[in-house]
Motif scaffolding. Structure first.
Motif, PDB file in Angstrom:
ATOM      1  N   SER A   1       0.814  -1.210   0.000  1.00  0.00           N
ATOM      2  CA  SER A   1       0.000   0.000   0.000  1.00  0.00           C
ATOM      3  C   SER A   1       0.848   1.261   0.000  1.00  0.00           C
ATOM      4  O   SER A   1       1.857   1.347   0.690  1.00  0.00           O
ATOM      5  CB  SER A   1      -0.909  -0.001   1.233  1.00  0.00           C
ATOM      6  N   ALA A   2       0.408   2.251  -0.793  1.00  0.00           N
ATOM      7  CA  ALA A   2       1.092   3.545  -0.826  1.00  0.00           C
ATOM      8  C   ALA A   2       0.203   4.653  -0.270  1.00  0.00           C
ATOM      9  O   ALA A   2       0.647   5.778  -0.093  1.00  0.00           O
ATOM     10  CB  ALA A   2       1.504   3.883  -2.257  1.00  0.00           C
ATOM     11  N   ALA A   3      -1.063   4.343  -0.004  1.00  0.00           N
ATOM     12  CA  ALA A   3      -2.005   5.323   0.533  1.00  0.00           C
ATOM     13  C   ALA A   3      -2.879   4.611   1.562  1.00  0.00           C
ATOM     14  O   ALA A   3      -3.269   3.451   1.371  1.00  0.00           O
ATOM     15  CB  ALA A   3      -2.866   5.911  -0.581  1.00  0.00           C
ATOM     16  N   SER A   4      -3.193   5.291   2.646  1.00  0.00           N
ATOM     17  CA  SER A   4      -3.935   4.651   3.737  1.00  0.00           C
ATOM     18  C   SER A   4      -5.293   4.108   3.296  1.00  0.00           C
ATOM     19  O   SER A   4      -5.780   3.130   3.869  1.00  0.00           O
ATOM     20  CB  SER A   4      -4.106   5.630   4.904  1.00  0.00           C
ATOM     21  N   ALA A   5      -5.889   4.683   2.277  1.00  0.00           N
ATOM     22  CA  ALA A   5      -7.182   4.203   1.789  1.00  0.00           C
ATOM     23  C   ALA A   5      -7.091   2.779   1.242  1.00  0.00           C
ATOM     24  O   ALA A   5      -8.110   2.100   1.100  1.00  0.00           O
ATOM     25  CB  ALA A   5      -7.719   5.140   0.715  1.00  0.00           C
ATOM     26  N   PHE A   6      -5.876   2.310   0.951  1.00  0.00           N
ATOM     27  CA  PHE A   6      -5.678   0.983   0.363  1.00  0.00           C
ATOM     28  C   PHE A   6      -4.957   0.029   1.305  1.00  0.00           C
ATOM     29  O   PHE A   6      -4.535  -1.046   0.895  1.00  0.00           O
ATOM     30  CB  PHE A   6      -4.925   1.121  -0.967  1.00  0.00           C
ATOM     31  N   ASP A   7      -4.839   0.415   2.568  1.00  0.00           N
ATOM     32  CA  ASP A   7      -4.148  -0.432   3.546  1.00  0.00           C
ATOM     33  C   ASP A   7      -4.815  -1.796   3.718  1.00  0.00           C
ATOM     34  O   ASP A   7      -4.157  -2.754   4.094  1.00  0.00           O
ATOM     35  CB  ASP A   7      -4.063   0.266   4.909  1.00  0.00           C
ATOM     36  N   ALA A   8      -6.108  -1.888   3.428  1.00  0.00           N
ATOM     37  CA  ALA A   8      -6.811  -3.173   3.557  1.00  0.00           C
ATOM     38  C   ALA A   8      -6.240  -4.223   2.597  1.00  0.00           C
ATOM     39  O   ALA A   8      -6.388  -5.420   2.826  1.00  0.00           O
ATOM     40  CB  ALA A   8      -8.302  -2.981   3.306  1.00  0.00           C
ATOM     41  N   LEU A   9      -5.585  -3.777   1.535  1.00  0.00           N
ATOM     42  CA  LEU A   9      -5.004  -4.705   0.561  1.00  0.00           C
ATOM     43  C   LEU A   9      -3.552  -5.069   0.871  1.00  0.00           C
ATOM     44  O   LEU A   9      -2.985  -5.938   0.214  1.00  0.00           O
ATOM     45  CB  LEU A   9      -5.078  -4.098  -0.849  1.00  0.00           C
ATOM     46  N   GLU A  10      -2.967  -4.408   1.841  1.00  0.00           N
ATOM     47  CA  GLU A  10      -1.553  -4.625   2.192  1.00  0.00           C
ATOM     48  C   GLU A  10      -1.269  -6.108   2.430  1.00  0.00           C
ATOM     49  O   GLU A  10      -1.957  -6.776   3.208  1.00  0.00           O
ATOM     50  CB  GLU A  10      -1.200  -3.834   3.453  1.00  0.00           C
TER      51      GLU A  10
END
Length: 86
Positions: A48-57
């Motif tokens: 993830s590069a943005a907190s909005a996409f942390d669920a995919l980390e």
């Protein structure tokens, strides 16, 4: 989606290491993250590069396109059942 490929080995050391593939995932103007894999790996791992996409980390995807699709679904506004017309 942008492509980054590089060879992890150093020819001057006589070592042959598998190359690594990496793809930047962008959703609109936002860099969601990137997926990467070493040449000996079957799946791409999302970073993830943005907190909005942390669920995919850390999630693993068969292809970069599958990771991009998941990021798009995560970013898209969801319709609430009470706002949908019957």
């Amino acid at each position: 989606m942008n492509t980054l490929s590089f060879d992890a080995g150093r020819p001057d050391q006589g070592l042959l290491r598998p190359s690594q593939q990496a793809y930047v995932i962008e959703i609109g103007e936002t860099q969601a993250g990137l997926v990467s894999r070493r040449g000996d790996e079957r799946f791409f791992t999302f970073i993830s590069a943005a907190s909005a996409f942390d669920a995919l980390e850390g999630h693993r995807f068969a292809t970069p396109v599958a990771a991009e699709r998941a990021a798009r679904q995560l970013a898209s506004p969801r319709r609430r059942p009470d706002t949908m017309s019957s």
